[in-house]
Every structure is written in structure tokens, then in C-alpha cells.
Design a protein around this motif. Structure first.
Motif, mmCIF file in Angstrom:
data_model
loop_
_atom_site.group_PDB
_atom_site.id
_atom_site.type_symbol
_atom_site.label_atom_id
_atom_site.label_comp_id
_atom_site.label_asym_id
_atom_site.label_seq_id
_atom_site.Cartn_x
_atom_site.Cartn_y
_atom_site.Cartn_z
ATOM 1 N N PHE A 147 0.701 -1.273 -0.003
ATOM 2 C CA PHE A 147 -0.100 -0.163 -0.097
ATOM 3 C C PHE A 147 0.904 1.407 0.038
ATOM 4 O O PHE A 147 0.438 2.289 -0.507
ATOM 5 N N ALA A 148 1.937 1.143 0.500
ATOM 6 C CA ALA A 148 3.092 2.210 0.547
ATOM 7 C C ALA A 148 2.795 3.262 1.429
ATOM 8 O O ALA A 148 3.029 4.577 0.811
ATOM 9 N N TRP A 149 2.121 3.226 2.258
ATOM 10 C CA TRP A 149 1.587 4.276 3.154
ATOM 11 C C TRP A 149 2.916 4.823 4.206
ATOM 12 O O TRP A 149 3.536 3.960 4.897
ATOM 13 N N ILE A 150 3.247 5.855 4.112
ATOM 14 C CA ILE A 150 4.473 6.423 4.948
ATOM 15 C C ILE A 150 3.900 6.981 6.101
ATOM 16 O O ILE A 150 3.255 8.140 6.050
ATOM 17 N N ASN A 151 4.289 6.679 7.260
ATOM 18 C CA ASN A 151 3.395 6.972 8.692
ATOM 19 C C ASN A 151 3.986 6.704 9.720
ATOM 20 O O ASN A 151 4.780 5.815 9.857
ATOM 21 N N ALA A 152 3.599 7.253 11.166
ATOM 22 C CA ALA A 152 3.885 6.750 12.429
ATOM 23 C C ALA A 152 2.631 6.630 13.196
ATOM 24 O O ALA A 152 2.522 6.896 14.200
ATOM 25 N N SER A 153 1.667 6.043 12.609
ATOM 26 C CA SER A 153 0.330 5.926 13.169
ATOM 27 C C SER A 153 0.208 4.830 14.326
ATOM 28 O O SER A 153 1.193 4.620 15.063
ATOM 29 N N TRP A 154 -1.205 4.851 14.590
ATOM 30 C CA TRP A 154 -1.613 4.083 15.673
ATOM 31 C C TRP A 154 -1.089 2.646 15.853
ATOM 32 O O TRP A 154 -0.317 2.104 14.932
ATOM 33 N N GLY A 155 -1.026 2.302 17.087
ATOM 34 C CA GLY A 155 -0.796 0.930 17.230
ATOM 35 C C GLY A 155 0.728 0.656 17.628
ATOM 36 O O GLY A 155 1.424 -0.325 17.746
ATOM 37 N N ASN A 156 1.698 1.821 17.930
ATOM 38 C CA ASN A 156 2.894 1.867 17.852
ATOM 39 C C ASN A 156 3.402 2.147 19.403
ATOM 40 O O ASN A 156 2.892 3.205 19.831
ATOM 41 N N PRO A 157 4.157 1.406 20.236
ATOM 42 C CA PRO A 157 4.694 1.989 21.287
ATOM 43 C C PRO A 157 5.735 3.073 21.136
ATOM 44 O O PRO A 157 6.265 3.127 19.978
ATOM 45 N N GLU A 158 5.965 4.013 22.052
ATOM 46 C CA GLU A 158 6.726 5.164 21.809
ATOM 47 C C GLU A 158 7.953 4.920 21.074
ATOM 48 O O GLU A 158 8.414 5.822 20.193
ATOM 49 N N PRO A 159 8.971 3.991 21.425
ATOM 50 C CA PRO A 159 10.188 3.868 20.893
ATOM 51 C C PRO A 159 9.931 3.569 19.339
ATOM 52 O O PRO A 159 10.878 4.052 18.447
ATOM 53 N N TYR A 160 9.026 2.694 19.005
ATOM 54 C CA TYR A 160 8.892 2.369 17.595
ATOM 55 C C TYR A 160 8.302 3.674 16.789
ATOM 56 O O TYR A 160 8.750 3.959 15.797
ATOM 57 N N PHE A 161 7.459 4.350 17.498
ATOM 58 C CA PHE A 161 6.946 5.827 17.079
ATOM 59 C C PHE A 161 8.134 6.513 16.620
ATOM 60 O O PHE A 161 8.254 7.109 15.572
ATOM 61 N N ARG A 162 9.199 6.722 17.504
ATOM 62 C CA ARG A 162 10.387 7.689 17.403
ATOM 63 C C ARG A 162 11.105 7.309 16.214
ATOM 64 O O ARG A 162 11.515 8.112 15.472
ATOM 65 N N LEU A 163 11.360 5.747 15.826
ATOM 66 C CA LEU A 163 11.932 5.508 14.547
ATOM 67 C C LEU A 163 11.195 5.602 13.344
ATOM 68 O O LEU A 163 11.610 6.063 12.316
ATOM 69 N N ARG A 164 9.860 5.560 13.566
ATOM 70 C CA ARG A 164 9.081 5.485 12.390
ATOM 71 C C ARG A 164 9.266 7.360 12.074
ATOM 72 O O ARG A 164 9.174 7.749 10.785
ATOM 73 N N ILE A 165 8.872 8.400 13.003
ATOM 74 C CA ILE A 165 9.096 9.615 12.812
ATOM 75 C C ILE A 165 10.455 10.052 12.127
ATOM 76 O O ILE A 165 10.635 10.727 11.218
ATOM 77 N N ARG A 166 11.732 9.215 12.742
ATOM 78 C CA ARG A 166 12.956 9.761 11.933
ATOM 79 C C ARG A 166 12.799 9.190 10.402
ATOM 80 O O ARG A 166 13.425 9.823 9.698
ATOM 81 N N ALA A 167 12.301 8.115 10.454
ATOM 82 C CA ALA A 167 12.193 7.599 8.977
ATOM 83 C C ALA A 167 11.305 8.417 8.006
ATOM 84 O O ALA A 167 11.668 8.589 6.888
ATOM 85 N N MET A 168 10.335 9.074 8.531
ATOM 86 C CA MET A 168 9.683 9.926 7.727
ATOM 87 C C MET A 168 10.347 11.034 7.190
ATOM 88 O O MET A 168 10.435 11.583 6.190
ATOM 89 N N ALA A 169 11.384 11.807 8.286
ATOM 90 C CA ALA A 169 12.211 12.865 8.156
ATOM 91 C C ALA A 169 13.196 12.300 7.011
ATOM 92 O O ALA A 169 13.809 13.238 6.214
ATOM 93 N N GLU A 170 13.661 11.126 7.037
ATOM 94 C CA GLU A 170 14.602 10.619 6.158
ATOM 95 C C GLU A 170 14.306 10.398 4.934
ATOM 96 O O GLU A 170 14.837 10.593 3.592
ATOM 97 N N TRP A 171 12.789 10.281 4.637
ATOM 98 C CA TRP A 171 12.274 10.434 3.224
ATOM 99 C C TRP A 171 12.331 11.681 2.614
ATOM 100 O O TRP A 171 12.564 11.802 1.743
ATOM 101 N N THR A 172 11.963 12.789 3.390
ATOM 102 C CA THR A 172 12.585 14.046 2.972
ATOM 103 C C THR A 172 13.847 14.294 2.513
ATOM 104 O O THR A 172 14.104 14.883 1.289
ATOM 105 N N ARG A 173 14.947 13.879 3.336
ATOM 106 C CA ARG A 173 16.200 13.884 3.142
ATOM 107 C C ARG A 173 16.505 13.203 1.509
ATOM 108 O O ARG A 173 17.061 13.597 0.912
ATOM 109 N N LEU A 174 15.956 11.935 1.421
ATOM 110 C CA LEU A 174 16.206 11.268 0.185
ATOM 111 C C LEU A 174 15.543 11.984 -0.971
ATOM 112 O O LEU A 174 16.128 11.895 -1.814
ATOM 113 N N ALA A 175 14.406 12.501 -0.761
ATOM 114 C CA ALA A 175 13.999 13.191 -1.970
ATOM 115 C C ALA A 175 14.704 14.426 -2.181
ATOM 116 O O ALA A 175 14.825 14.774 -3.569
ATOM 117 N N LYS A 176 15.500 15.032 -1.406
ATOM 118 C CA LYS A 176 16.509 16.092 -1.658
ATOM 119 C C LYS A 176 17.544 15.397 -2.480
ATOM 120 O O LYS A 176 18.394 16.054 -3.458
#
Length: 356
Positions: A45-74
Motif C-alpha cells: 500500500f506504500a503508506w508512510i506514517n507513524a500511526s496508531w498501534g506503536n509503542p513510543e520507541p517504535y513511533f520515534r523510529l518511524r518519525i525519524r524515517a519520515m524525516a529521512e524520506w524528505t532527505r532522500l527526496a532532496k
């Protein structure tokens, strides 16, 4: 002398690791029995998110990954990435409210919306939710296109891509993996990265490494390209859907896809009919094809990223949520493989947790 690394797997995780390693100066060979894009990546489905069902450590990894998507696009202009936002009401209202309160406190940009606001976000929905959540910062990638772009750029900078080669075993000497045996012969390396998705456990087992994965199937329907009907992701009670960059509307009973059942074609027709009924202006929408993907999901639901204990020279990167995590995993794996520096965000996700 630059480090020689073999990456097994040409899905988005393998491609991101190979691209980051090449940029960092490693000599990289990508070996995959499938074509570019791998097996799971094209069926996601290719959804980029840090959505529900995640404990906070996993949320933090996913949020960082979302930021890395922006870096990758640059760093790789032209990749297909859209921060289109997600509108969802696929949980009971009380659960949505609890999720919104928790994740908002963690810094996730969640808005609560009513039917009037939902209509502004997605004007072509036939039935509008009286209460929904909207996260404007969520996005989508076109995963095969991104994977191809990563591997093509890695190849331009010296990486070798060997598609259609089957890895039959990891080669060991004195408790160290020193390369791989393949259908095309032996290849030596200073480090081997296993990023082969659902094929990873069999490869790892040849060096005595046990990877505990589940591989649940997920059916996603794909329409023929159509004029724009959706602005972003829609996660409704019975169906999740989005429109791709080329105009296809893709949908499943959730973002992982529908259970294919005994008759996948019949399931696909049912899912497509439900999708079509949810959209105004969809009279001309035609079903093109469906895919059934098998998601490489570690048994506890979280990624496996890191070196195996007791076997030197091998690094494992296997996970569901590969689309969201790919840019961060590529960066972090490269730093660990080349410099021995493990990012603190990866602390919970080593193989050692399964030995306890």
C-alpha cells in the motif's frame, strides 16, 4: 581499502542499504533472485506514517524515517513521494480519540475533523464520517519506482546489480561469513546484508541464524488509471484506499491488503466493488488487476535490524513497514556496517531479543 559488501535482496530495504553504502564509499554487489523491486515491495500500500498501534520507541523510529524520506527526496530528485495526508475513521471513536491524545502528546500532527471538514479533504467520498482523524504529514511513495531509482543511482556510482541470481548459502570460515554461494558461483565479501524479505530465513539458516517471521498474505486491487478522485489516503471502516501517481486507485480491507480467501479473484472483485461504491465520479473506474503480497513480519511485529550474535560478517534487515522505514534503515545500517556505530533508535530491534 573500501569495504566490500554484498546485499541480498532488491526490494526497497535492500535498495536503500545498497544506495547508502555506495554513497559512503563501500564496494557493493546487490544479488536478488527476483527483479528490481523484490517480492513484497510491488505489492504494498506504500503508506508512510507513524500511526496508531506503536509503542513510543517504535513511533520515534518511524518519525525519524519520515524525516529521512524528505532527505532522500532532496538527495535523489525525481523520486515519487507525496505528503498527501491521511484521513481515517477505521477504529471506534473512543479508540481514535485515545490514539489522537497519545500521539499528539508525542508530537504527531493529528487533527480531529467532522463530516464538513472531511468533505473538504476528500470531496469525492459518498459517505462522510461524522468523526475522523486527519494527519497532514503522512504520505505515500511509489515503491517500485523509488526502488529502481535507488538501485540505478547506486549502479551509476559503482554498485553491481545481479538480478536473477539465487543465493543458495552463506559461506563461512572460522565463525565468520565471508561471502555467498549462488546459482552464478561464489562471491566474496567483508560483510553480507540479508534483506531478502520472506526469503531471509532460509538464507540466514545456512549460517545457523534463526529468523522468526510470519508471512501473512494481503490482496490489493488496482484500478486502471483514472482522473483524480482522491487527494490522499483514506482509511475507512471496511476499506483502505489511495490513488497512485499514475492515477490508479488501489485498495484493500486494510493497508496490508485483504485476506485473499479461497478465491482471490472473487475477493478482488468484491473489494473493487466496495471501493467503487465509496467514490463519486467512479462510474468509469475499471478493475485492472490484483496483487497478493506476502509481508515479511517478525513474530513480535517489530523490525529485525542488526548483526547476528555469534556469527560475524552478516547483517540482517527484515521487517514489515519496509516502505516507511527504508530510508532510515539504509542510513543506520550503513553507519553500523562501515563504522560500527549503532543508532540508539535501533536498540530494541536486534536479533538478540529472540534469544531471551
Amino acid at each position: 581499502m573500501s569495504k566490500q559488501v554484498i546485499v541480498i535482496g532488491a526490494g526497497i530495504i535492500g535498495a536503500s542499504i545498497a544506495w547508502n553504502l555506495t554513497r559512503a564509499g563501500a564496494r557493493v554487489t546487490v544479488i536478488a533472485d527476483s527483479g528490481v523491486g523484490g517480492v513484497a515491495t510491488p505489492n504494498t500500500f506504500a503508506w508512510i506514517n507513524a500511526s496508531w498501534g506503536n509503542p513510543e520507541p517504535y513511533f520515534r523510529l518511524r518519525i525519524r524515517a519520515m524525516a529521512e524520506w524528505t532527505r532522500l527526496a532532496k538527495d535523489l530528485p525525481g523520486i515519487s513521494l507525496a505528503w498527501c495526508g491521511g484521513l481515517y475513521w477505521d477504529l471506534p471513536a473512543a479508540e481514535l480519540e485515545a490514539y489522537a491524545a497519545e500521539h499528539s502528546a508525542w508530537g504527531y500532527g493529528i487533527s480531529q475533523v467532522d463530516s464538513v471538514q472531511a468533505a473538504r479533504i476528500e470531496p469525492n467520498l459518498v459517505e462522510l464520517p461524522v468523526f475522523a482523524l486527519h494527519v497532514a504529514e503522512e504520505g505515500v511513495a511509489e515503491p517500485v519506482a523509488v526502488t529502481r531509482a535507488l538501485l540505478a543511482d547506486a549502479e551509476r556510482h559503482g554498485a553491481r546489480i545481479l538480478a536473477g541470481a539465487v543465493v543458495t548459502a552463506l559461506v563461512e570460515s572460522n565463525s565468520r561469513v565471508t561471502g555467498v554461494d549462488t546459482s552464478g558461483g561464489l562471491f566474496a565479501a567483508d560483510e553480507v546484508v540479508i534483506a531478502a524479505g520472506v526469503g531471509s530465513p532460509d538464507i540466514a539458516a545456512t549460517a545457523g541464524i534463526k529468523l522468526q517471521l510470519e508471512t501473512p498474505p494481503g490482496l490489493i486491487v488496482h484500478s486502471r488509471p483514472h482522473e483524480k478522485l482522491l487527494n490522499g489516503l483514506v482509511l475507512a471502516e471496511r476499506l483502505h484506499m489511495r490513488q497512485t501517481a499514475e492515477g490508479r486507485i488501489i485498495a484493500g480491507s486494510d493497508f496490508g491488503g485483504a485476506d485473499p480467501g479461497a478465491d482471490a479473484a472473487a475477493t478482488a472483485r468484491d473489494v473493487f466493488a466496495a471501493m467503487k461504491a465509496m467514490l463519486r465520479g467512479a462510474d468509469g473506474l475499471k478493475l485492472d488487476f490484483h496483487t497478493v503480497g506476502y509481508r515479511p513480519t517478525p513474530i513480535d511485529g517489530f523490525p529485525i535490524i542488526g548483526r547476528a550474535e555469534g556469527v560475524n560478517g552478516v547483517y540482517v534487515a527484515v521487517m514489515h513497514s519496509g516502505i516507511t522505514l527504508a530510508p532510515a534503515v539504509g542510513l543506520f545500517a550503513t553507519r553500523e556496517i562501515l563504522d560500527g556505530a549503532r543508532d540508539p533508535l535501533l536498540t530494541p530491534y536486534g536479533l538478540e531479543r529472540f534469544a531471551q
